[in-house]
Design an enzyme around this catalytic site. Structure first.
Site, PDB file in Angstrom:
ATOM      1  N   VAL A 331       0.355  -1.127  -0.404  1.00 35.07           N
ATOM      2  CA  VAL A 331       0.231   0.136   0.142  1.00 35.07           C
ATOM      3  C   VAL A 331       1.009   1.154  -0.256  1.00 35.07           C
ATOM      4  O   VAL A 331       1.993   1.566   0.295  1.00 35.07           O
ATOM      5  CB  VAL A 331      -1.058   0.153   1.095  1.00 35.07           C
ATOM      6  CG1 VAL A 331      -2.241  -1.054   1.310  1.00 35.07           C
ATOM      7  CG2 VAL A 331      -0.415  -0.176   2.515  1.00 35.07           C
ATOM      8  N   ASP A 332       0.015   2.224  -0.416  1.00 35.58           N
ATOM      9  CA  ASP A 332       1.052   3.134  -0.456  1.00 35.58           C
ATOM     10  C   ASP A 332       0.783   4.887   1.010  1.00 35.58           C
ATOM     11  O   ASP A 332      -0.309   4.233   1.368  1.00 35.58           O
ATOM     12  CB  ASP A 332       0.257   4.597  -1.161  1.00 35.58           C
ATOM     13  CG  ASP A 332       0.759   4.709  -2.994  1.00 35.58           C
ATOM     14  OD1 ASP A 332       1.971   4.239  -3.146  1.00 35.58           O
ATOM     15  OD2 ASP A 332       0.040   4.604  -3.769  1.00 35.58           O
ATOM     16  N   LYS A 333       1.650   4.860   1.546  1.00 39.38           N
ATOM     17  CA  LYS A 333       1.778   5.241   2.854  1.00 39.38           C
ATOM     18  C   LYS A 333       0.494   6.483   2.377  1.00 39.38           C
ATOM     19  O   LYS A 333      -0.468   6.457   3.300  1.00 39.38           O
ATOM     20  CB  LYS A 333       2.915   6.163   2.952  1.00 39.38           C
ATOM     21  CG  LYS A 333       2.941   6.915   4.445  1.00 39.38           C
ATOM     22  CD  LYS A 333       3.006   7.303   5.016  1.00 39.38           C
ATOM     23  CE  LYS A 333       4.692   8.543   4.009  1.00 39.38           C
ATOM     24  NZ  LYS A 333       3.700   9.414   4.664  1.00 39.38           N
ATOM     25  N   LYS A 553       7.259   0.086  -7.926  1.00 36.70           N
ATOM     26  CA  LYS A 553       5.859  -0.596  -7.655  1.00 36.70           C
ATOM     27  C   LYS A 553       5.943  -1.913  -8.673  1.00 36.70           C
ATOM     28  O   LYS A 553       5.974  -3.319  -8.185  1.00 36.70           O
ATOM     29  CB  LYS A 553       4.783  -0.135  -7.117  1.00 36.70           C
ATOM     30  CG  LYS A 553       4.683   1.069  -6.422  1.00 36.70           C
ATOM     31  CD  LYS A 553       3.512   1.181  -6.389  1.00 36.70           C
ATOM     32  CE  LYS A 553       2.821   2.130  -5.419  1.00 36.70           C
ATOM     33  NZ  LYS A 553       2.124   3.199  -5.692  1.00 36.70           N
ATOM     34  N   THR A 570      -1.730  -1.175  -4.214  1.00 38.43           N
ATOM     35  CA  THR A 570      -2.232  -0.457  -4.308  1.00 38.43           C
ATOM     36  C   THR A 570      -1.371   1.139  -5.075  1.00 38.43           C
ATOM     37  O   THR A 570      -0.247   0.901  -5.140  1.00 38.43           O
ATOM     38  CB  THR A 570      -2.992   0.508  -3.169  1.00 38.43           C
ATOM     39  OG1 THR A 570      -1.745   0.546  -2.412  1.00 38.43           O
ATOM     40  CG2 THR A 570      -3.716  -0.312  -2.366  1.00 38.43           C
TER      41      THR A 570
END
Length: 871
Positions: A331-333, A553, A570
């Site tokens: 996931v992205d932060k 990614k 994501t």
């Protein structure tokens, strides 16, 4: 432009222009174009002008040709199941069994109608998804920038285009410079550079640069007349279908072997072969998954509809199925773990600069139209501190947006006749642009490490003349607080067997601080992953990576897949698209670009992880429903084929008529479609397509039911006079197989004892209607079905209920515990998603006050658990 109907199947070839030459407005100069469209680029259109132009031009969409409903319906009479029924009708006519001919014809039509209705329902769900998941456009109207659905655009609208945008209409570029991908339109793979005055064709994709443009043509009037849509095919190929195809092939082998044995014995005994053919075809058809396509489509459609209510939109119906097997989520932060609400928390002027000088330069290197969180934070801080008050007017000359490679934004502005160059970005990037030497850069980074340790993100700001090196004027600290529910939801996903890995472009100290607060303490540099070329599971014991570029990614996904993981990812930007497409579960977050949404299989409408938890649970629910169908299909196919074959060998006659068996196949198969709505407990571990253990259980249940039905047939043969009354024999066997079908699926739907969960009302109603209809049909004088005494009917009903719900249910539970122990591992009901949602509501109600996460969670947990107890 938006699609008004779905295009399923393969992607079409590049479209040919619908016009033979571009319209005059395309070749006109920018001033002439604006004059002809009667619009001021500084203010845009007014609401009244938009309404007028929409009445003239309609919505910005291309009406696609839909297949005629009658033709779609007629296609239901073409296929292996339909062919078998039609062959039985021909044989019935040849043999003079006209009553059979009429009834089989009626069944054929009913089958087509049910299938058509259910697939139309699924298509309606896809259409509803498309209406919610639309390409958006940034448009200036009434002097303010806003985001609207692209279908709302009209000629004359002033729009802003950025990397990752799909051009929503034919647009003439007014300011800026962009590079666009037109391969879907022209077949040309090389990106095309566009300067002010050039046309951006609808459907092309912005790869680099940004600028403002004016909409020239919309809808079908655009040069290529192309449709832009984000929702993909309505009937995708599912993983589980490959499993079922293997199962069905083996069922055909088993049924075929039994039929060959029956045919050989019939020839030896001198039975008329022609009269046997109908029953042979029906038994063979019992191995065909008649309702399988409808069952899968309805399951996916129902699941997608349920997910849409919870803020998860799927771009292909198979997305929920993929989510069932996901065992790691990256996931992205920003926006997922944090609030995505950046605010300036500190300004450190350098040299002779003031705080106002730093914010002045940082705000000039920002663009309000882009609606970028960092730009918004600088502009908001500058306005709050009245930085621009009483200063000479500043005129923008050029603006270079943030690029993941140079990690900065840059602008040239003019003030008092002098041109000024301003920039903001990563500390090292800006320091290098200002000519700092490595020791000075390291000293600067050491200075900001203290704020980074608190989770603050620090950017550098520089200014200088239009040409030459700029000077560093200061540092600005930004803070994006973690979401109050992030820690608990990460723990929930971990309990579901889906560990969360955080990926962020932030520096390692910032990433470590945020990760520590949400239960992800072990964060490493992205360079560590790049340095290791082996296909080992580097994520074992690692909670994420810092200093990740968007294109990294894709590397992360490939590493995880090489280590045997089913990966969720994501993303939000144009550079995330390859990773989203590569991942088994690509998830575009709520702020994603149109290109990212098009590449993903799932689009979230809200920030945070709550919706991802819902996606995982719904995917596993769908998986369990389909697994129930498979278990029941295998066991019942073995029952029907083996019962009829063995009974023939023992008694020398067929114990059920072809018509009765045909009626049974359709009644029970289509009642099972209601499994798509059944109440199911999602498993607490990722699912797998290796279902060999469940297939073994299915076969064992099938064999058990064959033995039980043969015992009951023997009782009827010796006590109810079935040996001398063929019509009574047919009815007896028909009701026995019907009741076994009804009760066996009640047992098969639950991996524990059948009473562990309550079936859905729809499912129970379908089964009750099935049993009642079958019973009533035996009293109306249909061919081959003679009414039985009520005592016999009730005896068959009670025998089937005891055999399936007591004996076979105990066998099922024991075998699953032995062969598939994970399927019966009990865990308490998880209410974390509901608690997290309520905690966030409390956070919002209290005006986003920090430092109350624990109290909010405690209150929310008390409310939710109390409500559950009352239920």
């Amino acid at each position: 432009m938006q699609a008004t109907a779905n295009k399923s199947g393969a992607q079409p070839a590049p479209a040919k222009p619908t016009n033979t030459k571009p319209p005059d407005i395309a070749s006109a100069s920018v001033p002439n174009t604006l004059a002809k469209l009667n619009v001021n680029p500084e203010t845009g259109l007014t609401r009244a002008e938009v309404d007028t132009r929409r009445k003239e031009n309609g919505y910005n969409e291309v009406a696609e040709k839909k297949g005629h409903p009658i033709l779609k319906f007629l296609r239901k009479f073409w296929g292996i199941s339909a062919w078998m029924l039609e062959l039985i009708m021909v044989l019935s006519a040849v043999l003079g069994k006209y009553s059979d001919l009429i009834v089989v014809g009626a069944l054929l039509v009913i089958n087509a109608v049910l299938s058509f209705m259910q697939e139309s329902r699924a298509a309606g769900v896809v259409e509803a998804l498309r209406k919610r998941l639309q390409v958006n456009a940034r448009v200036r109207r009434d002097s303010s920038w806003q985001v609207i659905a692209a279908r709302e655009l009209v000629p004359g609208d002033i729009v802003r285009v950025r990397p990752g945008d799909i051009i929503p209409a034919d647009v003439k570029l007014l300011t800026g410079a962009v590079s666009v991908d037109q391969s879907a339109l022209t077949g040309e793979s090389k990106d095309a550079d566009k300067a002010p005055g050039e046309v951006l064709s609808s459907g092309s994709i912005v790869r680099r640069g940004e600028g403002n443009g004016v909409v020239m043509l919309t809808g079908a009037k655009t040069y290529f007349g192309r449709t832009t849509q984000l929702v993909q095919e309505a009937r995708p190929k599912l993983h589980i279908e490959a499993v079922v195809a293997k199962v069905v092939r083996w069922l055909f082998v088993i049924v075929g072997a039994l039929l060959c044995m029956v045919i050989v014995l019939s020839l030896i005994r001198g039975s008329p072969l022609l009269e046997m053919v109908s029953l042979m075809l029906v038994l063979l058809m019992s191995a065909v998954p008649v309702a399988l396509p409808v069952m899968f489509t309805v399951s996916m459609a129902v699941g997608s509809k349920e997910l849409a209510k919870r803020g998860v939109l799927v771009t292909r119906l198979s997305a929920a199925e993929d989510a069932a097997t996901m065992d790691v989520l990256c996931v992205d932060k920003t926006g997922t773990i944090t609030m995505n609400q950046l605010a300036v928390t500190g300004v450190i002027p350098l040299e002779h600069a003031t705080e106002a000088d730093v914010l002045f330069a940082g705000a000039l290197a920002s663009q309000e139209a882009n609606q970028d969180p960092i730009d918004h934070a600088f502009l908001t801080a500058a306005k709050a501190r009245h930085v621009f008050d009483n200063l000479p007017q500043v005129t923008p000359v050029s603006f270079a947006p943030f690029d993941a490679k140079n990690r900065r934004t840059e602008a040239v502005v003019e003030q008092n006749g002098q041109r000024l160059r301003v920039m903001k970005g990563a500390v090292r990037t800006i320091a290098e642009a200002c000519g700092f030497q490595p020791p000075a850069i390291e000293a600067l980074e050491a200075r900001v490490s203290a704020t980074a340790a608190k989770g603050y993100r620090t950017l550098a700001v520089a200014r200088g003349p239009a040409t030459g090196a700029p000077a560093l004027v200061g540092l600005v600290s930004l803070y994006d607080p973690p979401r109050p529910d992030a820690k608990q939801l990460i723990a929930t996903l971990h309990d579901l067997g889906v560990p969360v890995k955080m990926l962020t472009g932030d520096a390692l100290p910032v990433a470590c601080e945020i990760g520590q607060g949400v239960g992800l303490p072990n964060i490493r540099h992205m360079a560590d992953l790049k340095a290791d070329n082996q296909a080992v599971d580097l994520f074992a014991g690692v909670d994420g990576f810092a200093e990740v570029f968007p294109e990294d990614k894709y590397t992360v996904v490939k590493h995880l897949q090489a280590a045997g993981h089913v990966t969720g990812m994501t993303g939000d930007g144009v550079n995330d698209a390859p990773a989203l497409r590569q991942a088994e579960v690509g998830i575009a977050v709520s702020t994603a670009t149109d290109v990212a949404k098009g590449a993903a299989s799932v689009v979230l409408t809200e920030a945070g992880l709550t919706n991802i938890v819902a996606l995982v649970e719904q995917g596993r629910t769908i998986y369990q429903r389909i697994l129930t169908w498979i278990i029941n299909k295998i066991s019942r196919t073995i029952l029907k084929a083996a019962f009829v074959s063995i009974a023939f060998v023992v008694t020398g006659k067929f114990v059920v008529s072809a018509f009765a068996m045909l009626l049974l196949v359709f009644m029970t198969d289509f009642a099972k479609i209601s499994l798509a709505t059944d109440n199911v407990r999602p498993s607490k571990e990722p699912e797998t397509w290796n279902i060999g253990g469940f297939i073994t259980v299915s076969v064992a249940l099938g064999v058990a039911m064959v033995a039980e039905t043969l015992v009951l047939l023997w009782i009827g043969w010796t006590h109810f006079g079935l040996a001398t009354n063929n019509n009574a024999l047919y009815t007896f066997s028909f009701l026995m197989l019907l009741y076994f079908a009804v009760f066996s699926v009640v047992s098969a739907r639950e991996r524990h004892c059948f009473w562990a969960t309550m079936p859905s009302k729809t499912f129970l109603s379908a089964l009750a209607a099935d049993a009642l209809t079958g019973t009533v049909l035996t009293f109306v004088g249909l061919p081959g079905l003679k009414p039985l005494p009520w005592s016999q009917t009730l005896a068959i009903f009670a025998y089937a209920m005891v055999a399936c719900l007591i004996v076979n249910d105990a066998v099922k539970v024991a075998m699953i515990k032995w062969l598939v122990p994970n399927a019966v591992a009990r865990k308490p009901a998880d209410m974390t998603p509901q608690i997290a949602k309520r905690a966030y509501e409390l956070y919002e109600q209290r005006g986003r006050q920090g430092g109350r996460a624990v109290q909010d969670w405690g209150q929310a947990e008390q409310e939710i658990r109390k409500g559950k107890t009352h239920e």
